[in-house]
Design a protein around this motif. Structure first.
Motif: not given
Length: 447
Positions: A117-120, A125-128, A278-282, A285-289
């Motif tokens: 989910x974090x990667x997606x 975010x990068x696409x936006x 913001x989306x890519x950062x979140x 963060x989610x993927x690392x967690x």
């Protein structure tokens, strides 16, 4: 050049003015406000690991790390705390039939979905950043976003009941306290009513002998939290990944709403340009967690409330909050204490909490003036909510699709196909084609 310029006298905010992200108050005031933000996020952030069975200290650690990472990736321009996302509750708990995870193996499998989910989310975010945010508005308008948020919360109704019936008296006390705190108090105390209600319920459980403190006494005051690694080689983990994809849609809605809220409150439209970051950062963060055993993260409405009340939007405050969370996470004794919270307390808290998630979805409709007299909107919500609450499931190609993914697909399909057909019929009517006088549910005949 300093990261932040000092606002005014560094102590008070002038009436009608705001402290902007690139400004700060004096360091004592900034540190105090950072601590306040930790209190604001704490009730919700610790609740997610308590409910799922994830290590509390690990989740707290990665919420602090995620917050600092978020500030770095958004170039210190967007104030936000990244706490545990409630949207992950249903898919995570599905690995134990909707209940709290009871083994490291179950946690490891759930972590795969969090990482994906974090990667997606990061990819979106990068696409936006490359193409802009308008396509998100078209794909997930308020009708769709509100329904998806609501169905994720209401899907957990059965899990709330399972916790509640484990100790009904304690659950009732907890729930009553939450209701009273939310009604009696305003401002900050009202926003942490669930946290305060859990404290009351916990005290009641202690009095009734439902809490054991042996593990707390044995835990060290200082030490690293417990880490878990995702079970990437476990086929069962990948079969559950699809359940996490609707969560991405919720995280998009939350992050976009956060960015727009900050832009509006600071009267700085340029902040909206940080949406993709913001989306890519979140997502990162989610993927690392998820790689180390923490819960998925999201921007926090609790902290938006604190900013709105104080009118201080300084990112310096969030640097302090992130560091404080990391320091607190390095105490195993704190994590052990949270793990003593009994099922009855969780039952009372989740009865309110899961319902509130559903209400947040409805609030999205209200705030955006969604027209629920239109049949396509009625059916979008009706079908999606019933599929989710009813626990529908289906097997395709040997893969089981749970109620959340089925409900999300139904919501997207009904809304977009329904509107596509309605536009085609309207065009046909302009060319002489008929339109029925009344829609199937008595609403707008144009759907």
């Amino acid at each position: 050049m300093p990261l932040w310029s000092v606002y005014g006298n560094g102590r008070t905010v002038a009436p009608g003015d705001v402290v902007k992200p690139e400004q700060r108050l004096s360091w004592p005031a900034t540190i105090a406000m950072g601590g306040q933000h930790v209190l604001a996020m704490f009730g919700a952030t610790f609740t997610v690991p308590i409910l799922t069975g994830f290590p509390v200290a690990t989740t707290l650690l990665f919420s602090g790390i995620g917050t600092i990472l978020f500030l770095l990736l958004t170039r210190n321009k967007l104030p936000s705390y990244l706490g545990s996302s409630f949207a992950f509750l249903a898919p995570v708990m599905a690995f134990n039939g909707g209940g709290r995870l009871e083994s490291p193996e179950q946690i490891a499998m759930a972590l795969v979905g969090i990482v994906v989910a974090g990667v997606v989310l990061a990819g979106i975010g990068f696409l936006i950043q490359a193409v802009g945010v308008k396509w998100i508005d078209r794909f997930m308008p308020p009708m769709v976003a509100g329904t998806i948020v609501a169905l994720i919360g209401l899907n957990l109704a059965g899990a709330a009941w399972n916790n509640f019936k484990a100790a009904p008296l304690t659950a009732v006390i907890t729930l009553a306290a939450i209701v009273l705190f939310s009604v009696v108090f305003r401002g900050f105390l009202g926003r942490i009513s669930i946290f305060l209600g859990v404290i009351v319920g916990y005290i009641a459980a202690v009095i009734q002998g439902e809490v054991k403190f042996e593990t707390v006494a044995a835990a060290d005051w200082v030490g690293l939290p417990q880490f878990h690694l995702p079970a990437f080689t476990e086929p069962a983990a990948w079969s559950g990944v699809l359940m996490f994809l609707p969560v991405v849609l919720v995280l998009i809605a939350e992050n976009v709403g956060h960015v727009r809220g900050v832009a509006a409150m600071t009267e700085d439209p340029s902040i909206n340009q940080s949406t993709g970051k913001a989306l890519s950062a979140d997502g990162i963060s989610t993927a690392i967690a998820g790689m180390f055993g923490g819960s998925g993260t999201t921007t926090y409405g609790e902290n938006i409330g604190v900013m709105a009340a104080t009118r201080v939007y300084s990112t310096a405050v969030y640097w302090v909050a992130g560091v404080v969370a990391i320091v607190l996470a390095l105490s195993p004794k704190i994590g052990a204490l949270f793990n003593t919270i009994p099922m009855g307390v969780l039952g009372g808290a989740t009865t309110a909490l899961y319902g509130l998630i559903g209400v947040i979805g409805i609030k999205i409709w209200v705030d955006n003036r969604v027209d629920l007299s239109r049949p396509v909107n009625q059916l979008t919500a009706a079908v999606g909510l019933i599929v989710s609450i009813g626990g529908f499931s289906a097997v395709f190609g040997g893969i089981e699709f749970g109620s959340i993914i089925l409900a999300t697909v139904a919501v997207l399909a009904i809304y977009h196909l329904g509107n596509l057909i309605a536009r085609a019929r309207k065009t046909g009517a302009d060319d002489g084609g008929p339109i029925p006088a009344v829609g199937p549910l008595g609403g707008d005949p144009e759907n």
